[in-house]
Structures are given as structure tokens and as C-alpha cells.
Scaffold this motif. Structure first.
Motif, mmCIF file in Angstrom:
data_model
loop_
_atom_site.group_PDB
_atom_site.id
_atom_site.type_symbol
_atom_site.label_atom_id
_atom_site.label_comp_id
_atom_site.label_asym_id
_atom_site.label_seq_id
_atom_site.Cartn_x
_atom_site.Cartn_y
_atom_site.Cartn_z
ATOM 1 N N ARG A 79 0.846 0.796 9.833
ATOM 2 C CA ARG A 79 1.496 1.831 9.019
ATOM 3 C C ARG A 79 0.785 1.882 7.673
ATOM 4 O O ARG A 79 0.285 0.852 7.193
ATOM 5 N N ILE A 80 0.793 3.053 7.070
ATOM 6 C CA ILE A 80 0.089 3.240 5.800
ATOM 7 C C ILE A 80 1.095 3.452 4.668
ATOM 8 O O ILE A 80 2.020 4.257 4.806
ATOM 9 N N LEU A 81 0.900 2.719 3.579
ATOM 10 C CA LEU A 81 1.708 2.962 2.383
ATOM 11 C C LEU A 81 1.093 4.134 1.640
ATOM 12 O O LEU A 81 -0.122 4.188 1.445
ATOM 13 N N ARG A 82 1.934 5.059 1.221
ATOM 14 C CA ARG A 82 1.421 6.287 0.609
ATOM 15 C C ARG A 82 1.962 6.476 -0.798
ATOM 16 O O ARG A 82 3.071 6.065 -1.100
ATOM 17 N N SER A 83 1.145 7.098 -1.606
ATOM 18 C CA SER A 83 1.519 7.256 -3.015
ATOM 19 C C SER A 83 2.701 8.203 -3.166
ATOM 20 O O SER A 83 2.701 9.291 -2.590
ATOM 21 N N PRO A 84 3.698 7.805 -3.979
ATOM 22 C CA PRO A 84 4.775 8.732 -4.297
ATOM 23 C C PRO A 84 4.410 9.598 -5.507
ATOM 24 O O PRO A 84 5.190 10.463 -5.901
ATOM 25 N N VAL B 154 -5.205 6.692 16.126
ATOM 26 C CA VAL B 154 -6.112 5.964 17.009
ATOM 27 C C VAL B 154 -5.450 4.685 17.487
ATOM 28 O O VAL B 154 -4.467 4.224 16.919
ATOM 29 N N VAL B 155 -6.040 4.133 18.541
ATOM 30 C CA VAL B 155 -5.785 2.744 18.894
ATOM 31 C C VAL B 155 -7.152 2.071 18.876
ATOM 32 O O VAL B 155 -8.075 2.523 19.569
ATOM 33 N N ARG C 169 -11.237 9.695 9.969
ATOM 34 C CA ARG C 169 -10.408 9.847 8.779
ATOM 35 C C ARG C 169 -9.932 8.480 8.291
ATOM 36 O O ARG C 169 -10.170 7.461 8.909
ATOM 37 N N ARG C 170 -9.215 8.495 7.205
ATOM 38 C CA ARG C 170 -8.795 7.221 6.611
ATOM 39 C C ARG C 170 -7.904 6.408 7.537
ATOM 40 O O ARG C 170 -8.008 5.186 7.590
ATOM 41 N N GLU C 171 -7.041 7.085 8.277
ATOM 42 C CA GLU C 171 -6.131 6.317 9.138
ATOM 43 C C GLU C 171 -6.911 5.627 10.259
ATOM 44 O O GLU C 171 -6.566 4.508 10.659
ATOM 45 N N LEU D 21 -2.276 3.059 15.498
ATOM 46 C CA LEU D 21 -1.865 3.686 14.234
ATOM 47 C C LEU D 21 -1.856 5.203 14.403
ATOM 48 O O LEU D 21 -2.897 5.846 14.445
ATOM 49 N N MET D 22 -0.656 5.734 14.537
ATOM 50 C CA MET D 22 -0.510 7.187 14.642
ATOM 51 C C MET D 22 0.304 7.665 13.434
ATOM 52 O O MET D 22 1.273 7.019 13.037
#
Lengths: 326, 762
Positions: B74-79, B225-226, B280-282, B299-300
């Protein structure tokens, strides 16, 4: 999603005992369609979810001598397809048929629909600590408010999301509430509250109370009743404006009227003034137009939603016309 | 031998617009399909080979992959819409249950800048998705919060904060093409002065300012991706439009992943509208997490991430002005536009100078930086926004000149195919009969109107694809390419083209795609997958047929020149009976060794009939003038795309584009909050996409064009049909209600406001 415990009480009395005194920590679940969304968006982070599914008879629709009793866990789709409801209280079936999606109607319940949390996009975003969530600001006031309230604005600009509340109020429905002290019945129109009474809630329920059933009196059965709403999209969308009316007619004469407006204020609003203006009058386009004009007087639209005033007038006129044409 | 001796005559064109041209056919290639050819598979209506797998859930998408030991990222994203990451404290997160790896994006991507809400900051891999989610929420990020702007207006205002960096303006002027800034300024001024002169001389001038919204791709399967490391090699399951670009990125010595080799697998893709190129970044984050965790990582993106950090179609504000002569022929156009593609510096143009003949043009496109999610290519990038504005203005011009809007278009169009398409479409929609002669007039709240618009695309494809065909001794045929099917039916048309050459049916052929261990194929962009890959499939299949026929000809002493495959057996080309029936399988039994393999590359394009394909669309709408609700009742599309290889999948592309176009015209709209910079409707509830009840009746006429550009004469069809839809609908709305809504989406609010303003003007 934060993990939580699930409680499965077998009785309503047991359920209110589990609930306790904090709305946030222990939350009720009926169909779960709204709760799941709230949990996933971190709007709700309950420690215990009190699942009502184990309680018998909450899914029953029962005919009594005085009317019909609808359990809080009756599925929306089941109620919309109930022949009795379709024939005697058509506006209710019409409202449900326009609710959400077929999938949600197959899972969502009557109690859940009436008690669902608002759809305001500021409320639904955990990054906005708005006044409904205990903050000090309503972001809709200065922000993107095209779908927000045009009545009872100021503190909190949500519109109540239930559309079936409208016809139920128009049919003089009662809400039965289970509390630790026992059960009580209130008129559904008094069940919903405006933000000035409690900005964090949309109804009178206390943390340890449950809406257990809805009672519709036989006397309110009326084919001259109608629910009319308008929305941007026809498949799965929220109403921009909605109106429910029930007119007791003697020929062309209106003997008694109910008018309830929804999607225009933080609660569904029964309009006694419009009812009075209709009562004792002959059905006519002019009368309906007059009533529609009257309805929007005193509206306090926000920066981006004054279009809803014209829209509401149209919805009221069309609703009245359709009710008399039935 | 003289040069001309190599040339052959082929027939190109469509319906009764056929002509002969001379072409030098590449060595090793076959003649492009000819109007006189008879087909058993090509051009037929064929169900997708994978239709059953898709509708029953048997098809395995990237999202569905479950590998042994797999963990979830999982990706932490900027608020914050604009900030600098000062530090990330992972002390708590590290110790949380299930956590296997944590990465900080500033270390991987070498930037601490966060330029929009939702931009990634860190990522966690954990045993379960819930554990990963809990862990990213436990990361403590110290941000330096910076001022921001999320709308063009805010970014262009006096004293607006710098969106990207203090050294760079928020408004990016058009590229200078080698000119200095001063020269560029002078050039634009000259261009304006020249067109000013032209405007002064024309009979009619019309102008209008148009706006379009940001549209989000929202493919059904989100990005993701996996990733699975096997030693130094990386296996990636990806929901992608470019298997090979993902491999390139994973193995690049300059990238952060640096796999020795990578294999990208993309058997099924849940849609792609232009945003799914590369990892991409993910994808990069998943690869690095997998390496750190020593476990495969899934990671989807979720729907919110998909809408805020996976691309969009930029918005636009377009000031348009058109000068026409007395006959309605365009003499001059001015088109100045401003659009935002997020914090980047390019991509927000509004394309509108391609379709019609415009002798003089003053076109300037400004990119406005905002602290919003980045734009990426989306189905005909730039074109639907440009077409909405120009097609609207053309109808305004037709009113001004006093001629029919379709006639006006024909007078300004010289595309040989589209000129025929106008008449076909007009006839199908009943243009003469059904157009509203009294827009906004008549009784009743519901008004009906018709509108027209057109499209053009450049989908002849090109080199870079290859195909491998393998025939077993037992008669089994496999057709392979490493490309991906983003929904166009690639598997099926590969089988059709190969089957045609081998005299088989598509069910006799097994097609394999989406594996970079198979021959290369370009990414699916620009509607070019079909025209780029199919010629390679055809050459490979043709050569395979020749080799097989050689076997039988040698064995039975038949003249190979006279032989071909048809309906599962060897036949004579001249339809004369052979002495003996030899089936395809019997021929395969003659293969020496176990298997025959042929790998062929796609060759360069020929001149052909037309390098562009085109289309015309007509909309029939009803507008409720009291509620402002627009219902599109019917859409007619006449579309060409070279030789149509599968009428069903081609038509499906047109239908899909029209539905997405209806959605763009009436509903979709990214809503940004100016107070805190968040997208307010990053879900599928308030980001409104056309549903079943919004879909009009759609009538598609596919025009078969023998364009001769390649041996299959095929072109791509995914993008062009979306270009015209919003313009046609906007024109139909104006024809219905007698007033024009100058911005999309055309919502009830805008219709009611337009009608109110019209009342005021009277």
C-alpha cells in the motif's frame, strides 16, 4: 480498514445493551452498505459492530388492524416489490425504485436507508474535519456546494440522503425506537433533526437506541400520492430535489394534503404551509404553481446551488400533477 | 530489371470509390487484401475467443494473482497539495504486525517534492492488505507545507503561488521550436496580426469561449502489478498497455529496479484508456518492496488512488473565433486555449485544427500548472475537448451564414472518406426530417434536437511488432505475440488473420498474448495495435501456409503455385478439384521433427489510399427544459478503419467510445476543492459515469476501406469515435432548446442557467 469485533445480539433488548453510550465506538449494522463505505473511508472506526441480522422478525412486513409494520431490516427491494405497498402507498414504492442501484437495493434496508450518514463530500473525506465531525468549519459553505442544501443552511449544508423518508412522512408513518427503557413511537417527521439541534447527528436516536420498525397507518393509504425527484443521472444518482405528496381528493377538491420536500435541507421537511394552501382548494395548474412559488420563498441557497430553487418548483408542480392524475 | 518492374497494381478505396494504384510490395510481404478477395474469417462477426472466460470470471487479471508467500503493498499519499517531505518516521510502522518492508519515495524517486494531494510518499508491504493499510497510517511524515493552486484561475491569478518550483511560471507558453523567447513572442504577434487582417476581410465572423472539464480514465481494473523476484530476474504481472515498456523499465540500468532480466505477463487487462504505460511509481514501488521483503508483492491502486494519481484528460478553456466567406467556407481561425495537465508543463492542448480546411490559423495553447493529479494520454488526447469547441462553433457559423450545419462541414472538408460519411450518417439519423426547425419553440417541456460532428485519426500503425506461429505435427496451431489486449479483441483478430491464411477456423487456433517472452509488440497507444501487429501475423501465417503446402506439393508432386488452404484442407486456387483430399492435419503430419516455427516482423507502411481514418457522428437528444436533464436517445456513427477485421469487436470499440463520449458530454467531472486542494469526488458515486440508463440507442455503420497501407489494410479504431461525441451532443442540445451550453459536462444546472440567461437577453 481498522479491524473491529462483531456482536450478533439475538434480541433488540440485547442489542441496545451492547451499544453503550458512544456513537463512534459501537455502531449498528443492518445491510452494511453505508457502514462499509464509512469504515473504508475512515469516517467510522468502530471497535464493535452490532450486527442486527441475528434478531428475528426485523425483516417482516406485517399487516395489522391499524396498518402495516415494516421491520428495520426489510430489504429495500422487497418493500418496493410488495404488492400491498405498491397499491396502497405508491409513493413509497416509487421512491425506493429510484434509490441507489439494484445491487444496493438487494442488500440495503429500510432502517439503514433512514439512518444512513450524509453524502456530503466534505463529510465523507477524512481529511476534512468538518463541523459534523466535531470540527469548527463547514467546508461546503465556501466550497463546492452545488449539490447541497437550499433550506436550513448555515451550520451544516448537507442534504439528508434518504428519499424514502419523504413518502413515509407524507403517509404519517411512525418510527418505533428500542431503547434500554423499552420501546416508544415517534412521528417520523420528528425523527429527523436539523443541525441546530445536534450538528453531529441527523436524527433523534441516542447512542444506545435502535430504529426497529416503521408503522404506516391504514388511514394514509392513498392512490393520489406521488414521489417525484430529479437527478443528473438516471442510473444510480442522488436526487437534486425531491417531493412527496399525498392528496385526499373529493372530486377535484383537495380535502387533505401532505407535502414533504427532500434533498434540499439537512432533513426531509414537511411543509404545513403548503398543505394548508392546498387544503380546501380545487385541483388546478394555477394552484400548483402558486404552491410551488410559495415553497421556495425563504430559501437560502449557497454560492453554487441557486439552480435548485427553480428545479424544486418544477418538481413540486410535477409531483402534485402526477398525484392528481393517478 | 527496371524499377517499375517491381511494382504491382492494387485496388484501394471503398464502396464505389475504388481506384488502382501502383505499389512496390516489400520482399517477403503479401499483397494487401483486395476488394475481390473472398474471406472466411477476416471481416466476419466473431465473438471474442476469451468472452466466456471474461464473463464467467475464469480470466485471471493482475488483480486476481495470488502467488505463494505473496504480501500486499500500500502507498502512503500526501494529504497536502504542495509540500516538501522533510522526514518520515517509521519506528512504529516497522514493528506493526505483518509488516515486511517499508520504502520512502524520496529515496527511490530522488525528490522530496509533493505537488498534489495523493502523490506517493512511502510504501509498505505486509502480510495482509489491512496490515499494510494500518502500517502506512502509522508512518509519521514531517512536511513543509507550501501554498498551492488547484484551478487554472487560481494558478493564473496575480500573486499566485508557484505550483511546481519558484523558478518556473505557472503558465507555460507554447513551445518555441528553436526560437528564442523574444522571437517566439514576435512570431505569435505576427500570427495574430496576419489573422486579424483576414478577419477584417471575411463576410462572417463567429466567436465563442468554451470550457471542458477534467475527465478521469477510470478503467475497470485499476493500475497495479504483482512483482516476483526469482534471483536477479523479475517476473511482473501487470495491468498494462505496454508489456515491453514495463520490461524495459524494469531492466534499465538507469532505473531504480535494475533487474537482470524481466518477464512481464499481462494475460488479461481490465481496460486502458492511455494511462497504463510503463510501471509508474506504484509498479516501481512494488518491485522494490518485493526485493526488500523477499516475497512477491501485490500492489493494486484503489479507486481513490486511481482517480487522483493515475492520470486524467486535462481541462480546457478555449477562446475561438472563425471567419467565413459568404458561402460558408472557413478563411481564418483563432484558437487560444488554456488547460491544466497538473503540475507538469505540457499535455493540455485542445486539438481542433486537423479535420477541416483552415487556410489561416492563429493557434496558441497554454499549459497552466496546478497542484492537481497529473494528466496522462487519454483516448484521443486533446481531441474531444478541441472538437467540442470547434464543432459547437461550426454550428454557430452555420446559423450565421444561413446554411445547414452538415452542408457547412462538407464545404470545409476534403477527406475523401468522410465526405461520403456525412451523407450516410445524415440519412441514418433522418437529418432533414428530424432536425428541430424551431429550436426552443413549440409546446411542452421536452424538446428534441439533432447534432452532428466529425472525427479523424492517424491509425495506420507501423513497425515494431512481430508474430510467432508454431504448428505441431499433430495439427495444433499456436499464434504468439507478447502484446496486450486492452479490450479491442486482439486475441480474436490474431486468430482470424492467421486462420484465413491457413484455411482454418478461429477455434482451430490457440492464441497467446501478454508475455514478453513472446515476440515483441508495441504498446497499445494511438489505436495502432491492430494495424501494427496484424500485418506480422499475416506474413507469418502466409509463410507457414507456404511451408506446409511445400511439404504436400513435394510429396504428391503437385504444383505448389496452384495450391492454397481452404476450410481445413488443401485446395486449388482455381477451384479445380484435386485428385485427393488432403486435410490440414494430414499436411502437418508431414512436418519433419516435431514442430514448424515461423517468426515474422511487421514491415513498413505503403503509400496506400489514406493515412488517416475518419468518422461522422449524429446525436438525437431530448432536453427537459424545466429540469435541465438531457437524455441522448440515439447516436449514429459512421466510422472507417481500413479493412475491418472483426465487425463485432470493431463495432464494440465505437459503441464504447460513444458511451464514454456521452459520459464526457453530460456527467463526468473531476471536482477539486480550492480550500484544501483535494479531489472531492474520487469515487464512482460522485464522479458520475454513464450507466445503463444513460446509454443511447447506438447505430454503427462501419465503412470497409481497402486502404493498402499494409498487407491487411487494417487501421485502429479505439480512439477516433470518442472525438465527435460530445460535440454532436452539444449541437443537438442547442438544436433542441435554442440556446447553447458553452461548457461540458452539460448538467441540469448549466441547462437551466443557459435557459434563464436566454430569457434575460430577450
Amino acid at each position: 480498514m481498522k479491524s473491529f469485533k462483531m456482536a450478533m445480539p439475538k434480541t433488540l433488548e440485547g442489542a441496545v445493551k451492547v451499544l453503550g453510550f458512544d456513537f463512534e465506538k459501537r455502531q449498528l449494522m443492518a445491510g452494511g452498505t453505508d457502514l462499509l463505505g464509512c469504515v473504508k473511508e475512515h469516517i467510522a472506526e468502530p471497535e464493535v459492530v452490532v450486527n442486527l441480522k441475528g434478531i428475528p422478525h426485523l425483516t417482516d412486513v406485517v399487516k395489522t388492524e391499524t396498518g402495516v409494520e415494516i421491520g428495520a431490516l426489510v430489504k429495500l427491494d422487497d418493500l418496493a416489490n410488495n404488492k400491498e405497498i405498491q397499491q396502497r402507498w405508491p409513493a413509497l414504492a416509487q421512491a425506493i425504485a429510484q434509490t441507489a442501484t439494484p445491487q444496493i437495493r438487494n442488500v440495503g434496508t429500510v432502517g439503514g436507508n433512514l439512518c444512513q450518514r450524509p453524502r456530503c463530500w466534505y463529510y465523507r473525506d477524512e481529511n476534512y474535519h468538518c463541523s459534523k465531525k466535531g470540527g469548527s468549519t463547514c467546508y461546503a459553505l465556501e466550497g463546492e456546494n452545488e449539490y447541497h442544501a437550499i433550506f436550513e443552511t448555515g451550520l451544516c449544508q448537507i442534504v439528508h440522503p434518504s428519499n424514502m423518508a419523504g413518502p413515509l412522512i407524507a403517509y404519517d408513518a411512525l418510527a418505533e425506537i428500542q431503547s434500554p427503557q423499552g420501546t416508544r413511537q415517534v412521528r417520523l417527521e420528528k425523527f429527523f433533526i436539523s443541525p441546530d439541534m445536534n450538528i453531529e447527528r441527523e436524527n433523534i436516536l441516542k447512542p444506545n437506541e435502535i430504529l426497529s420498525k416503521i408503522l404506516i397507518p391504514n388511514s394514509s393509504a392513498n392512490k393520489n400520492s406521488c414521489y417525484y425527484e430529479t437527478r443528473e443521472k438516471q442510473s444510480f444518482d442522488w436526487a437534486l430535489c425531491g417531493t412527496s405528496v399525498s392528496l385526499k381528493l373529493n372530486g377535484k377538491m383537495i380535502q387533505e394534503a401532505r407535502v414533504v420536500l427532500n434533498a434540499i435541507a439537512p432533513r426531509p421537511i414537511r411543509r404545513l404551509d403548503l398543505e394548508a394552501a392546498l387544503t380546501g382548494k380545487k385541483v388546478s395548474k394555477r394552484l400548483f404553481k402558486k404552491v410551488a412559488d410559495m415553497a421556495v420563498q425563504g430559501a437560502t441557497p449557497l454560492s453554487k446551488n441557486s439552480y435548485k430553487i427553480e428545479l424544486l418548483k418544477v418538481v413540486i408542480e410535477r409531483c402534485l400533477s402526477e398525484a392528481t392524475e393517478a | 530489371m527496371s524499377k517499375n518492374a517491381d511494382k504491382v497494381k492494387i485496388t484501394v478505396g471503398f464502396e464505389d470509390h475504388l481506384k488502382e494504384i501502383s505499389v512496390k510490395i516489400n520482399d517477403n510481404d503479401v499483397l494487401p487484401y483486395q476488394p475481390t478477395d473472398s474471406f472466411d474469417e477476416v471481416g466476419q462477426d466473431r465473438d471474442r475467443l476469451d468472452a466466456i472466460a471474461k464473463v464467467t470470471g475464469a480470466a485471471r487479471y493482475t488483480f486476481d494473482r495470488k502467488l505463494d508467500g505473496m504480501v500486499y503493498g500500500r502507498i502512503l499519499r500526501s494529504p497536502h497539495p504542495h509540500a516538501k517531505v522533510l522526514s518520515i518516521d517509521s519506528t512504529v510502522a516497522k514493528k506493526m504486525p505483518g509488516v515486511k518492508a517499508i520504502i520512502e519515495f524520496h529515496e527511490v524517486f530522488r525528490t522530496r517534492a509533493v505537488r498534489y494531494v495523493g502523490e506517493g510518499v512511502a510504501a509498505v508491504a505486509a502480510e495482509t492488505e489491512a496490515q499494510a493499510e494500518a502500517a502506512i497510517r502509522a508512518l509519521k511524515v514531517d512536511y513543509e507545507v507550501l501554498p498551492f493552486a488547484v484551478t487554472k484561475e487560481d494558478a493564473m491569478a496575480e500573486g499566485a503561488p508557484a505550483v511546481a518550483s519558484p523558478n518556473s511560471s505557472n503558465v507555460i507558453a507554447p513551445r518555441a521550436w528553436g526560437r528564442s523567447e523574444k522571437e517566439q513572442q514576435a512570431h505569435l504577434e505576427d500570427q495574430k496580426a496576419e489573422t486579424d487582417e483576414a478577419f477584417a476581410e471575411v463576410k462572417h465572423v463567429v466567436s465563442g469561449n468554451f470550457s471542458t472539464q477534467v475527465q478521469v480514465h477510470n478503467a475497470l481494473e485499476t493500475h497495479g502489478v504483482v512483482c516476483h523476484w526469482q534471483g536477479e530476474n523479475l517476473k511482473i504481472y501487470a495491468s498494462t498497455q505496454g508489456t515491453f515498456s514495463c520490461r524495459g523499465q524494469a531492466t534499465s540500468s538507469r532505473g531504480p529496479i535494475k533487474a537482470r532480466n524481466a518477464r512481464v505477463l499481462s494475460e488479461y487487462v481490465g481496460g486502458g484508456f492511455g494511462a497504463k504505460f510503463g510501471l509508474r511509481r506504484e509498479g516501481v514501488a512494488a518491485a522494490i518492496l518485493a526485493k526488500k521483503a523477499k516475497r512477491p508483492v501485490h500492489l493494486m491502486l484503489n479507486r481513490r488512488e486511481e482517480q487522483t494519481d493515475a492520470g486524467n484528460r486535462p481541462d480546457s478553456y478555449q477562446e475561438l473565433k472563425l471567419g467565413l466567406d459568404s458561402k460558408g467556407r472557413i478563411q481564418v481561425m483563432r484558437a487560444h486555449s488554456w488547460g491544466t495537465a497538473g503540475p507538469g508543463r505540457s499535455g493540455a492542448g485542445a486539438r481542433n485544427s486537423i479535420i477541416y480546411n483552415i487556410p489561416k490559423i492563429d493557434k496558441v495553447e497554454y499549459n497552466v500548472r496546478t497542484n492537481c493529479g497529473e494528466a496522462r494520454a487519454m483516448r484521443a488526447p486533446g481531441f474531444p475537448q478541441g472538437a467540442f469547441a470547434l464543432e459547437s462553433l461550426l454550428d454557430m457559423a452555420a446559423d450565421e451564414v444561413g446554411i445547414d450545419p452538415v452542408e457547412l462541414r462538407k464545404r470545409n472538408d476534403s477527406h475523401p472518406i468522410r465526405l461520403a460519411e456525412y451523407d450516410m450518417g445524415a440519412k441514418m439519423i433522418g437529418w432533414r426530417k428530424n432536425r428541430n426547425r424551431n429550436p426552443g419553440g413549440g409546446k411542452g417541456a421536452i424538446k428534441r434536437g439533432l447534432g452532428c460532428a466529425s472525427n479523424e485519426w492517424f491509425a495506420a500503425g507501423g513497425r515494431g511488432a512481430a508474430c510467432l506461429i508454431r504448428v505441431n505435427k499433430n495439427g495444433h496451431v499456436e499464434v504468439r505475440s507478447g502484446g496486450q489486449d486492452i479490450g479491442t479483441g486482439l486475441r480474436t483478430i490474431m486468430a482470424q488473420v492467421a486462420a484465413e491464411e491457413l484455411g482454418l477456423g478461429i477455434s482451430d487456433i490457440e492464441t497467446f498474448i501478454g508475455d514478453t517472452n513472446d515476440p515483441r509488440c508495441p504498446g497499445s497507444g494511438g489505436s495502432t495495435t491492430t494495424p501494427s501487429l496484424m500485418p506480422a501475423v499475416r506474413i507469418a501465417a502466409h509463410r507457414m501456409a507456404q511451408e506446409l503446402l511445400t511439404l504436400v506439393a513435394e510429396k504428391l508432386k503437385w504444383d505448389i503455385e496452384k495450391l492454397t488452404f481452404k476450410k481445413g484442407a488443401v485446395v486449388r486456387k482455381d477451384d479445380k478439384k484435386l485428385k485427393k483430399t488432403v486435410t490440414f492435419k494430414q499436411v502437418c503430419a508431414l512436418i519433419e521433427g516435431e514442430v514448424l516455427e515461423i517468426n515474422e516482423k511487421r514491415l513498413a507502411n505503403y503509400g496506400g489510399f489514406s493515412s488517416t481514418n475518419s468518422g461522422v457522428q449524429f446525436a438525437d437528444v431530448e432536453v427537459d427544459t424545466q429540469t435541465g436533464v438531457v437524455r441522448v436517445k440515439r447516436m449514429v456513427a459512421v466510422q472507417d478503419s481500413g479493412v475491418i477485421l472483426n465487425t463485432k469487436t470493431a463495432e464494440s470499440q465505437v459503441r464504447g467510445a460513444i458511451i464514454q463520449g456521452v459520459s464526457y458530454a453530460l456527467f463526468e467531472n473531476r471536482v477539486m476543492d480550492r480550500q484544501k486542494g483535494h479531489m472531492l469526488n474520487a469515487d464512482l458515486e460522485n464522479y458520475k459515469i454513464a450507466g445503463a440508463l444513460e446509454c443511447p440507442e447506438i447505430e454503427v455503420k462501419l465503412l470497409n476501406v481497402f486502404n493498402g497501407k499494409n498487407n491487411t489494410s487494417s487501421m485502429g479504431i479505439g480512439e477516433p469515435p470518442i472525438i465527435a461525441t460530445a460535440g454532436a451532443i452539444a449541437n443537438a442540445v442547442a438544436n433542441a432548446i435554442g440556446v447553447r451550453v458553452m461548457s461540458i459536462p452539460i448538467t441540469p444546472k448549466k441547462v437551466l442557467e443557459a435557459l434563464k440567461n436566454k430569457g434575460k437577453r430577450k
